[in-house]
Scaffold this motif. Structure first.
Motif, mmCIF file in Angstrom:
data_model
loop_
_atom_site.group_PDB
_atom_site.id
_atom_site.type_symbol
_atom_site.label_atom_id
_atom_site.label_comp_id
_atom_site.label_asym_id
_atom_site.label_seq_id
_atom_site.Cartn_x
_atom_site.Cartn_y
_atom_site.Cartn_z
ATOM 1 N N ARG A 1 0.830 -1.203 0.000
ATOM 2 C CA ARG A 1 0.000 0.000 0.000
ATOM 3 C C ARG A 1 0.867 1.257 0.000
ATOM 4 O O ARG A 1 0.590 2.219 -0.725
ATOM 5 C CB ARG A 1 -0.902 0.004 1.234
ATOM 6 C CG ARG A 1 -1.904 -1.143 1.292
ATOM 7 C CD ARG A 1 -3.108 -0.880 0.410
ATOM 8 N NE ARG A 1 -3.870 0.255 0.891
ATOM 9 C CZ ARG A 1 -4.963 0.731 0.275
ATOM 10 N NH1 ARG A 1 -5.378 0.166 -0.849
ATOM 11 N NH2 ARG A 1 -5.609 1.754 0.763
ATOM 12 N N ILE A 2 1.937 1.239 0.824
ATOM 13 C CA ILE A 2 2.829 2.392 0.879
ATOM 14 C C ILE A 2 3.566 2.562 -0.446
ATOM 15 O O ILE A 2 3.728 3.677 -0.958
ATOM 16 C CB ILE A 2 3.834 2.227 2.041
ATOM 17 C CG1 ILE A 2 3.105 2.260 3.384
ATOM 18 C CG2 ILE A 2 4.917 3.304 1.984
ATOM 19 C CD1 ILE A 2 3.971 1.907 4.561
ATOM 20 N N SER A 3 4.009 1.454 -1.006
ATOM 21 C CA SER A 3 4.763 1.516 -2.256
ATOM 22 C C SER A 3 3.917 2.067 -3.395
ATOM 23 O O SER A 3 4.412 2.822 -4.240
ATOM 24 C CB SER A 3 5.281 0.124 -2.609
ATOM 25 O OG SER A 3 6.022 0.146 -3.808
ATOM 26 N N ASP A 4 2.635 1.695 -3.438
ATOM 27 C CA ASP A 4 1.749 2.171 -4.506
ATOM 28 C C ASP A 4 1.551 3.682 -4.444
ATOM 29 O O ASP A 4 1.291 4.322 -5.474
ATOM 30 C CB ASP A 4 0.394 1.468 -4.424
ATOM 31 C CG ASP A 4 0.495 -0.003 -4.783
ATOM 32 O OD1 ASP A 4 1.501 -0.384 -5.423
ATOM 33 O OD2 ASP A 4 -0.418 -0.773 -4.409
ATOM 34 N N LYS A 5 1.653 4.261 -3.244
ATOM 35 C CA LYS A 5 1.403 5.692 -3.081
ATOM 36 C C LYS A 5 2.695 6.492 -2.956
ATOM 37 O O LYS A 5 2.670 7.663 -2.564
ATOM 38 C CB LYS A 5 0.527 5.918 -1.837
ATOM 39 C CG LYS A 5 -0.857 5.290 -1.951
ATOM 40 C CD LYS A 5 -1.691 5.560 -0.724
ATOM 41 C CE LYS A 5 -3.072 4.929 -0.838
ATOM 42 N NZ LYS A 5 -3.845 5.483 -1.936
ATOM 43 N N THR A 6 3.829 5.874 -3.240
ATOM 44 C CA THR A 6 5.119 6.543 -3.132
ATOM 45 C C THR A 6 5.703 6.771 -4.520
ATOM 46 O O THR A 6 5.709 5.874 -5.356
ATOM 47 C CB THR A 6 6.108 5.701 -2.301
ATOM 48 O OG1 THR A 6 5.560 5.503 -0.991
ATOM 49 C CG2 THR A 6 7.451 6.411 -2.187
ATOM 50 N N THR A 7 6.173 8.004 -4.744
ATOM 51 C CA THR A 7 6.869 8.310 -5.991
ATOM 52 C C THR A 7 8.345 8.011 -5.770
ATOM 53 O O THR A 7 9.096 8.825 -5.203
ATOM 54 C CB THR A 7 6.674 9.784 -6.378
ATOM 55 O OG1 THR A 7 5.259 10.070 -6.447
ATOM 56 C CG2 THR A 7 7.308 10.081 -7.735
ATOM 57 N N TRP A 8 8.766 6.837 -6.193
ATOM 58 C CA TRP A 8 10.112 6.381 -5.876
ATOM 59 C C TRP A 8 11.187 7.186 -6.569
ATOM 60 O O TRP A 8 12.341 7.209 -6.113
ATOM 61 C CB TRP A 8 10.244 4.896 -6.232
ATOM 62 C CG TRP A 8 9.449 4.027 -5.321
ATOM 63 C CD1 TRP A 8 8.270 3.406 -5.584
ATOM 64 C CD2 TRP A 8 9.767 3.710 -3.954
ATOM 65 N NE1 TRP A 8 7.826 2.721 -4.486
ATOM 66 C CE2 TRP A 8 8.727 2.888 -3.469
ATOM 67 C CE3 TRP A 8 10.819 4.044 -3.108
ATOM 68 C CZ2 TRP A 8 8.714 2.390 -2.171
ATOM 69 C CZ3 TRP A 8 10.821 3.554 -1.810
ATOM 70 C CH2 TRP A 8 9.778 2.737 -1.351
#
Length: 271
Positions: free
Chosen positions: A40-47
């Protein structure tokens, strides 16, 4: 500890088969929850910005050094406001926390059924909301400025001070109170001569410890308009004046270090 029979005799195991399965299931569930949260965090993070963060940090650091030392003349009054916010807020909190603590302690409350739950509710409510949130609410009510910061610090500190103090009241030596009561002393005399002397060192330690914490919290209240050096920090950040930002951060660090030193010295003298 279960004992299992085998051809070689009894075998000692730390857990039964059911307990071991339950433990492994708990670990599996925990790992699954962690992976789901990470997804969930990864989906909402602009890496892209995350990987670029070291370069951005290095660029900001290069812009912020050396600090703008001539700006120090404009920081003496804000840092003084910050110290006043912490000090006056702590004093106000202690004045309000003392009666709340006596009402919350089992051995001093007038009513364990009606009054004590109200006192505990006050303690929980004031501790549950951060001082920045209190400052935002108070700025909307009484306007921006130092006074809003003082009240925010005071309200935030009531629960902290009252909780530690009422725990100290509950841990007093009851025999001293019984001895003073046996002399025919009134309720207030018992409190003044049997309870207060026993909790005085704890009260002093709590006061100094909370003041030290409030110095740190009051440095950021200016970010929401509650006065102090945080107001200067917010203005410098808004104008991207990084040399001023670095100087303000150094002043805040120095103030926190000094408050920590003073707090440690005072607590050492008390204890």
């Amino acid at each position: 500890m279960p004992v299992l029979e085998s051809d070689a005799g009894p075998v000692w195991r730390k857990r039964t088969k059911g307990q071991a399965l339950a433990r492994w299931f708990g670990w599996l569930l925990g790992v699954a929850i962690f992976l789901w949260c990470w997804q969930r965090i990864s989906d909402k993070t602009t890496w892209f910005f995350v990987w670029d963060a070291p370069d951005i940090a290095a660029d900001v650091l290069s812009r912020a050094t050396p600090p703008r030392w001539e700006y120090i003349d404009r920081l003496w009054w804000p840092i003084w406001d910050t110290i006043n916010i912490a000090t006056l807020g702590t004093i106000a909190a202690l004045i309000m926390a003392v009666p709340v603590a006596f009402l919350a302690a089992r051995n001093t409350t007038p009513s364990a059924i009606f009054i004590r739950p109200i006192a505990l509710l006050i303690i929980v409510a004031t501790r549950s909301i951060n001082s920045l949130i209190w400052a935002l609410l108070l700025i909307a009510i009484i306007g921006p400025g130092v006074f809003a910061g003082i009240v925010a610090i005071a309200i935030r500190s009531i629960g902290f001070c009252a909780k530690l103090l009422y725990e100290a009241i509950e841990e007093i030596d009851a025999t001293q109170v019984e001895a003073i009561t046996a002399t025919g002393a009134s309720r207030w005399q018992v409190m003044a001569y049997g309870i207060v002397p026993q909790i005085a060192p704890a009260f002093a330690g709590i006061a100094v410890f909370r003041w030290d914490i409030n110095i740190r919290e009051s440095t950021v209240l200016g970010l929401v308009g509650a006065g102090g050096i945080g107001l200067q920090l917010q203005g410098s950040l808004n104008t991207l004046a990084w040399p001023q930002v670095s100087l303000i951060l150094l002043v805040i660090l120095l103030a926190v270090v000094i408050s920590e030193w003073v707090s440690a010295k005072v607590r050492g003298a008390i204890i």
